[in-house]
Scaffold this motif. Structure first.
Motif, mmCIF file in Angstrom:
data_model
loop_
_atom_site.group_PDB
_atom_site.id
_atom_site.type_symbol
_atom_site.label_atom_id
_atom_site.label_comp_id
_atom_site.label_asym_id
_atom_site.label_seq_id
_atom_site.Cartn_x
_atom_site.Cartn_y
_atom_site.Cartn_z
ATOM 1 N N ILE A 32 -4.427 6.773 9.913
ATOM 2 C CA ILE A 32 -5.161 5.763 10.676
ATOM 3 C C ILE A 32 -5.421 4.549 9.804
ATOM 4 C CG2 ILE A 32 -7.260 5.300 12.021
ATOM 5 C CD1 ILE A 32 -7.608 8.448 12.057
ATOM 6 N N GLY A 33 -5.160 3.361 10.331
ATOM 7 C CA GLY A 33 -5.470 2.135 9.603
ATOM 8 C C GLY A 33 -4.593 0.983 10.044
ATOM 9 N N PRO A 34 -4.922 -0.217 9.582
ATOM 10 C CA PRO A 34 -4.136 -1.398 9.961
ATOM 11 C C PRO A 34 -2.822 -1.467 9.189
ATOM 12 C CG PRO A 34 -5.896 -2.020 8.452
ATOM 13 C CD PRO A 34 -6.100 -0.567 8.764
ATOM 14 N N GLY A 35 -1.790 -2.024 9.834
ATOM 15 C CA GLY A 35 -0.517 -2.275 9.163
ATOM 16 C C GLY A 35 0.416 -1.085 9.083
ATOM 17 N N LEU A 36 0.114 0.007 9.764
ATOM 18 C CA LEU A 36 0.950 1.202 9.639
ATOM 19 C C LEU A 36 2.326 1.045 10.270
ATOM 20 C CD1 LEU A 36 -1.593 4.118 10.158
ATOM 21 C CD2 LEU A 36 -0.030 3.848 8.236
ATOM 22 N N ILE A 37 2.458 0.145 11.233
ATOM 23 C CA ILE A 37 3.776 -0.022 11.841
ATOM 24 C C ILE A 37 4.795 -0.512 10.818
ATOM 25 C CG2 ILE A 37 3.409 -2.409 12.648
ATOM 26 C CD1 ILE A 37 4.932 -1.546 15.221
ATOM 27 N N ASP A 38 4.343 -1.317 9.857
ATOM 28 C CA ASP A 38 5.242 -1.825 8.819
ATOM 29 C C ASP A 38 5.523 -0.783 7.749
ATOM 30 O OD1 ASP A 38 5.367 -4.456 9.987
ATOM 31 O OD2 ASP A 38 3.322 -4.754 9.264
ATOM 32 N N ALA A 39 4.709 0.256 7.696
ATOM 33 C CA ALA A 39 4.910 1.334 6.721
ATOM 34 C C ALA A 39 5.486 2.583 7.379
ATOM 35 C CB ALA A 39 3.578 1.676 6.046
ATOM 36 N N ALA A 40 5.839 2.478 8.664
ATOM 37 C CA ALA A 40 6.270 3.670 9.404
ATOM 38 C C ALA A 40 7.513 4.309 8.802
ATOM 39 C CB ALA A 40 6.521 3.308 10.867
ATOM 40 N N GLY A 41 8.457 3.495 8.358
ATOM 41 C CA GLY A 41 9.683 4.036 7.791
ATOM 42 C C GLY A 41 9.416 4.918 6.588
ATOM 43 N N GLU A 42 8.614 4.417 5.646
ATOM 44 C CA GLU A 42 8.336 5.207 4.452
ATOM 45 C C GLU A 42 7.497 6.438 4.771
ATOM 46 O OE1 GLU A 42 4.728 3.305 2.086
ATOM 47 O OE2 GLU A 42 6.146 1.725 2.668
#
Length: 383
Positions: A32-42
Motif C-alpha cells: 500500500i502506498g503512492p507510486g506503486l504503479i510505477d514500481a509494479a514491474g519490479e
C-alpha cells in the motif's frame, strides 16, 4: 489528529506499507502506498520471476493508467497483452467472461503466467474468475484503482460474475499472488466513487473495531481530502480484512461478518438492475449497513442511538442512508424480498443477516423470520 488504533503490519503506514494475508503456502502481500504503479514491474518480477501477463482493464481505467503500468512491466522484462472491457457492473457477465478467457488463451499464456486486474472491483472480480478457470488456475495480481477495491474486493480471493437472479452468484475462491494498492491513483476518482469506497471502510470498523470507527469519526474529513489519514484508513481496513480471511478463507463461519449491510445492499442493487446511475455498490452498502443497524434496533438488539450514530456517519460524508434516496422509480417490498431470497447467505431457505448489538458488535443471525424482514422493509419504504 486522534490516535490511530493499534495494529501490526510489516512496515510503517507511510510512504509504503506491507500487510500480510496469512494463508500458509498461499499467503501473499498487500503493498500500500503512492507510486506503486510505477514500481509494479519490479514488485511482480521479484515475487514471480519469468512470468508473462494479461492485463485486464476497462476503457476508462486504460485511458488513465494503462500506459504507466505497461512501461513499468516492460522495464522489468515482463511481456504482456492488454484486454479491455466496458466499465460498469454489467461487465460481470458470462459474455464478458467468455471474451476475456478467449483472449487469455489466444495469447498463449500458460498456467504459470499471471492475469493482472487493473481497475475497480468489477475488474478484479471478472479477471480473478477468469484466472481461476483458465488452465484450471493461473496466477493473479490485483492492482485496485478504486478505494472500494483497495479496502475490500481486492483482498480475500472472492472472484465471480453476476446472474440476472442476483449479484456474485457465479464464481470461485481464488487468492491473488499479490495486491498492489497505489493510493495516489485514488486522486482520479470522482467524489461519488470515493464516497462509495469509504462505505466499505466504515463497514469494516462497524463489524468489530469500535476504536477504528471512533477514529474515522474524528478523521473522515482528512481521509476525503487526502494525506496520511487516507493511507492509514486503507492500511487499517486491509489489516482487519486480512485477519478475517486468514481465520475463515472460504466463508464457512466468521468471514460472513464481512457481509454487514450486504444482504440488504445486494437486494437494492438487483432491484435497480445494477444501474450505476441509480446506485453503485458502495452506496448500496451504506444504505444496507444503516438498515442492518435499524433492523437490529427494531429487534431490540442494539440501542436506537447506535443506529442513529451509524446513519449520521454515512450521511456526513454524502452517502445515501435511506431507500427513498435512490433515484428513479420507487422500489417495492416484493422485489427486495426476492433479492434477499437469492442472497448467497441463504441456508436451506432460512435468511441469515449480519446484525449488531452496538457499534462494532456485529454478529451472524441465522433463521431470521422473513415476515419480520418484510414488515421492516415496508416501514422503511415510507421513510
Amino acid at each position: 489528529m486522534s490516535s490511530v488504533p493499534a495494529a501490526t503490519a510489516d512496515a510503517p503506514a507511510a510512504p509504503r506499507s506491507h500487510v500480510r494475508v496469512e494463508l500458509g503456502a498461499r499467503g501473499y502481500d498487500i503493498v500500500i502506498g503512492p507510486g506503486l504503479i510505477d514500481a509494479a514491474g519490479e514488485e511482480i518480477a521479484r515475487r514471480l520471476p519469468g512470468v508473462r501477463a494479461a492485463i485486464v482493464t476497462d476503457t476508462t481505467v486504460a485511458g488513465l493508467h494503462y500506459e504507466r503500468l505497461s512501461i513499468a512491466l516492460r522495464a522489468a522484462g515482463i511481456d504482456h497483452v492488454q484486454i479491455v472491457v466496458p466499465p460498469g457492473e454489467t461487465t460481470k457477465s458470462f459474455a464478458q467472461l467468455t471474451d476475456v478467457v478467449d483472449q487469455i488463451i489466444g495469447a498463449r499464456l500458460e498456467r504459470g503466467d499471471v492475469v493482472i486486474a487493473l481497475g475497480g472491483g468489477v475488474i478484479g472480480d471478472l479477471a480473478g474468475f477468469a484466472s481461476a478457470i483458465v488452465r484450471r488456475g493461473m496466477g493473479f495480481v490485483q492492482m485496485p484503482t478504486t478505494l472500494l477495491a483497495q479496502v475490500d474486493s481486492s483482498v480475500g480471493g472472492k472472484t465471480g460474475i453476476n446472474s440476472p437472479r442476483g449479484k456474485n452468484l457465479i464464481g470461485a475462491f481464488h487468492q491473488p499472488a499479490l495486491v498492489l494498492s497505489d493510493t495516489a491513483l485514488l486522486d482520479t476518482l470522482s467524489p461519488r466513487e470515493f464516497a462509495a469506497g469509504y462505505a466499505e471502510i466504515a463497514k469494516m470498523a462497524l463489524i468489530d473495531r469500535p476504536d477504528f470507527f471512533a477514529w474515522l469519526d474524528a478523521n473522515r474529513e482528512a481521509i476525503f481530502t487526502g494525506g496520511p489519514e487516507r493511507v492509514e484508513s486503507v492500511r487499517q481496513s486491509c489489516i482487519a480484512k486480512a485477519a478475517v480471511v486468514a481465520a475463515d478463507e472460504r466463508e464457512e463461519g466468521s468471514r460472513a461478518l464481512l457481509n454487514l449491510g450486504h444482504t440488504f445492499g445486494h437486494a437494492l442493487e438487483a432491484a435497480v438492475g445494477y444501474d450505476a446511475k441509480r446506485l453503485v455498490h458502495g452506496e448500496g452498502v451504506a444504505i444496507g449497513t444503516v438498515l442492518a443497524h435499524r433492523f437490529s434496533a427494531k429487534l431490540g438488539l442494539c440501542l436506537p442511538a447506535d443506529a442513529e450514530r451509524c446513519e449520521a456517519h454515512f450521511a456526513a460524508v454524502g452517502l445515501p442512508t435511506r431507500i427513498s434516496e435512490i433515484p428513479g422509480a420507487p422500489l417495492d417490498v416484493a422485489t427486495l424480498m426476492a433479492g434477499i431470497g437469492q442472497d448467497k447467505k441463504v441456508r436451506r431457505g432460512s435468511l441469515t443477516f449480519i446484525l449488531t448489538r452496538g457499534i462494532g458488535q456485529a454478529f451472524i443471525a441465522s433463521d431470521v423470520a422473513p415476515a419480520g424482514v418484510e414488515a421492516f422493509l415496508t416501514e422503511e419504504l415510507t421513510r
